[in-house]
Design an enzyme around this catalytic site. Structure first.
Site, PDB file in Angstrom:
ATOM      1  CD  GLU A  91       9.081   6.091 -36.737  1.00 23.12           C
ATOM      2  OE1 GLU A  91       8.813   6.072 -35.112  1.00 23.12           O
ATOM      3  OE2 GLU A  91       7.462   5.774 -37.180  1.00 23.12           O
ATOM      4  CG  ASP A 114       2.218   3.708 -39.701  1.00 27.02           C
ATOM      5  OD1 ASP A 114       2.375   3.029 -40.456  1.00 27.02           O
ATOM      6  OD2 ASP A 114       3.049   4.727 -39.451  1.00 27.02           O
ATOM      7  CB  SER A 115       5.060   0.299 -38.177  1.00 31.38           C
ATOM      8  OG  SER A 115       5.365   1.146 -39.127  1.00 31.38           O
ATOM      9  CB  CYS A 167       0.272   0.306 -41.268  1.00 28.72           C
ATOM     10  SG  CYS A 167       2.217  -0.443 -41.437  1.00 28.72           S
ATOM     11  CG  ASN A 168       0.777   0.634 -47.530  1.00 30.60           C
ATOM     12  OD1 ASN A 168       0.117   1.291 -48.597  1.00 30.60           O
ATOM     13  ND2 ASN A 168       1.208   2.687 -47.291  1.00 30.60           N
ATOM     14  CG  HIS A 178       7.049   5.312 -41.488  1.00 29.53           C
ATOM     15  ND1 HIS A 178       6.195   4.541 -41.386  1.00 29.53           N
ATOM     16  CD2 HIS A 178       7.631   6.405 -40.689  1.00 29.53           C
ATOM     17  CE1 HIS A 178       6.091   4.015 -40.296  1.00 29.53           C
ATOM     18  NE2 HIS A 178       7.089   5.062 -40.041  1.00 29.53           N
TER      19      HIS A 178
END
Length: 263
Positions: free
Chosen positions: A152, A11-12, A74-75, A186
């Site tokens: 984050e 994922d990011s 991750c979308n 997220h």
């Protein structure tokens, strides 16, 4: 059928751990490797070319680690890059996209909200799915600008996050939505705040359980399921300071180690 190779998940940033948790709960004997590309978060504001480049980078790192299947948790990466990944690499990929279909089909008010990144909302895959299921539905699409950065930085429960959510959700509440679709991995970490802000009758939908079920199905279909019933220890890697990722995954028990890795 006993393939002990790991499942790779990227994922990011830390958000995809919401997907990892569902996979780990459903398949505790499957070894998992999680890559948090927090150095490049958020993906949602980047160009499609850059998102594809980053997704390739993450995929190749997981393949170096001998992963048998890769979950794009991750979308934004799914809607912009998964087609390229599937055509490039000879390994199964599981994507994640907003759960528009169940929300649209179940909505009594014929009004649903979708909270997602710009990269997801402007993607071709999102447009196709939305067109297919929401023709008779009032859809309130809102870009969650700033939310990924707050999560984050370890501020998912902060007053600043609450204030931003109140602004973002206002048009949805005004439109009397009865379903909120979370279009970013997220965002499940914001559910406690979302529940406090939204009216009681609004149901929140994310894709975690569906992705876990699909992962199990693909492992079965490809004969790469690990039939060993012994629980295994997952691995977590991030390319920045590991403290935020460690706090996210060890919220209840300090069980898992997070390592910093260049990728």
């Amino acid at each position: 059928m006993n393939d002990p190779r790991p499942i790779g998940i990227f994922d990011s940033g830390v958000g995809g751990t919401s997907i990892w948790k569902e996979i780990h709960n459903l398949l505790p004997s499957e070894k998992t490797i999680y890559l948090s590309d927090s150095l490049n978060a958020p993906y949602g504001i980047k160009t499609q070319e850059k998102i594809i480049q980053l997704s390739i980078k993450n995929t190749e790192k997981l393949l170096e680690m001998n992963c048998k299947l890769i979950v794009v948790a991750c979308n934004t990466a799914t809607t912009n890059a998964v087609k390229v990944l599937r055509s490039t690499y000879n390994v199964p990929f599981i994507g994640i996209e907003p759960a528009i279909k169940p929300a649209a089909l179940k909505s009594s008010n014929k009004a649903i909200g979708i909270l997602a990144t710009r990269g997801t909302l402007t993607s071709e895959l999102f447009a196709q799915t939305s067109e297919l299921y929401t023709r008779d539905i009032d859809v309130i699409e809102v870009e969650g600008n700033g939310l990924v950065e707050l999560i984050e930085s370890g501020k998912k429960d902060s007053e600043k996050t609450r204030e931003l959510l109140e602004i973002l959700l206002a048009p949805m509440i005004e439109a009397k939505i009865d379903y909120l679709v979370l279009g970013c991995s997220h965002y499940p970490y914001l559910i406690p705040l979302l529940t406090e802000i939204l009216p009681e009758d609004v149901k929140i939908i994310d894709s975690g359980e569906a992705v876990a079920r699909q992962t199990k199905a693909i492992l079965n279909n490809n004969n790469i399921l690990n039939s060993n019933s012994v629980k295994v220890t997952p691995e977590f890697y991030t390319n920045i300071d590991p403290r935020v990722l460690s706090e996210i995954i060890n919220a209840n028990v300090n069980a898992y180690k997070v390592e910093q890795l260049d990728f």
